[in-house]
Design an enzyme around this catalytic site. Sequence first.
Site, PDB file in Angstrom:
ATOM      1  N   GLU A  62       0.846  -1.203   0.000  1.00 39.78           N
ATOM      2  CA  GLU A  62       0.000   0.000   0.000  1.00 39.78           C
ATOM      3  C   GLU A  62       0.873   1.243   0.000  1.00 39.78           C
ATOM      4  OE1 GLU A  62      -2.750   0.284   3.342  1.00 39.78           O
ATOM      5  OE2 GLU A  62      -2.790   2.459   3.118  1.00 39.78           O
TER       6      GLU A  62
ATOM      7  N   ARG B 281       0.551  10.378   0.157  1.00 39.32           N
ATOM      8  CA  ARG B 281       0.883  11.455   1.106  1.00 39.32           C
ATOM      9  C   ARG B 281       2.114  12.223   0.684  1.00 39.32           C
ATOM     10  NH1 ARG B 281       0.230   8.106   6.813  1.00 39.32           N
ATOM     11  NH2 ARG B 281      -1.648   7.030   6.127  1.00 39.32           N
TER      12      ARG B 281
ATOM     13  N   LYS C 173     -11.116  -1.823   6.481  1.00 42.98           N
ATOM     14  CA  LYS C 173      -9.950  -1.558   7.314  1.00 42.98           C
ATOM     15  C   LYS C 173     -10.509  -1.055   8.645  1.00 42.98           C
ATOM     16  CE  LYS C 173      -6.649   2.295   7.215  1.00 42.98           C
ATOM     17  NZ  LYS C 173      -5.628   2.981   6.408  1.00 42.98           N
TER      18      LYS C 173
END
Length: 211
Positions: free
Chosen positions: A44, A48, A131
């Site tokens: 993943e 950012r 999640k």
Amino acid sequence: MTATLSIDAVMALAPVIPVLVIDDVRQAAPLAEALVAGGICALEVTLRTPAALEAITEMASVPGAVVGAGTVLNGAQLDAAMKAGARFIVSPGLTEGLARSAANSGAPLLPGVQTATDIMHGLDLGLERFKFFPAESSGGAAALKALTGPFGGVKFCPTGGITPETAPHYLAIPQVVSVGGSWLAPRDAVAAGAWARISALARAASDLKGM
Ligand code: 3PG
């Protein structure tokens, strides 16, 4: 053409999905190679950093790597990540817009939930894989275990503050397929190109089981 994997298949690739922050696109391929060498295949990459989308493209060409995008907050970011080569999408939360974009593009989506109401909202939108975020500060494995009770068919990938020491507590819950965590790729190790150290962390993570 790469095969489309279901979110179930992605979650089941290894006990841990590493949450990656990539500052320099030159780190991307060697980082993916190091993680895959340690048996960790679903990667993943968080959106950012400015390098994130390009890093996804670089990592997607590493044999054995199944690269997804994390910190995806809306449909536009989902589309950009899929265009860059992401094969799954992780979000800290869940909005109808994001669920709609995922359904329209066929992107496997793992949205964040924290409460029973969040899960019911997800179920209403046709989603059953979530999640649990932020896992540790939301009550940890005990809280997630309690949440699984009413939601028999739902499966989880808890993420947020999880360590190699706490991961087995989550993995022991039958409805937890894998956990997410950033500990496999410490930012300083990535910056230093400490690939052997990262492979060793990945190998230890791929051996994790519930206790
Ligand atoms: C995140 O930052 O998305 C998650 O919290 C994963 O990172 P952590 O394992 O450092 O909490």
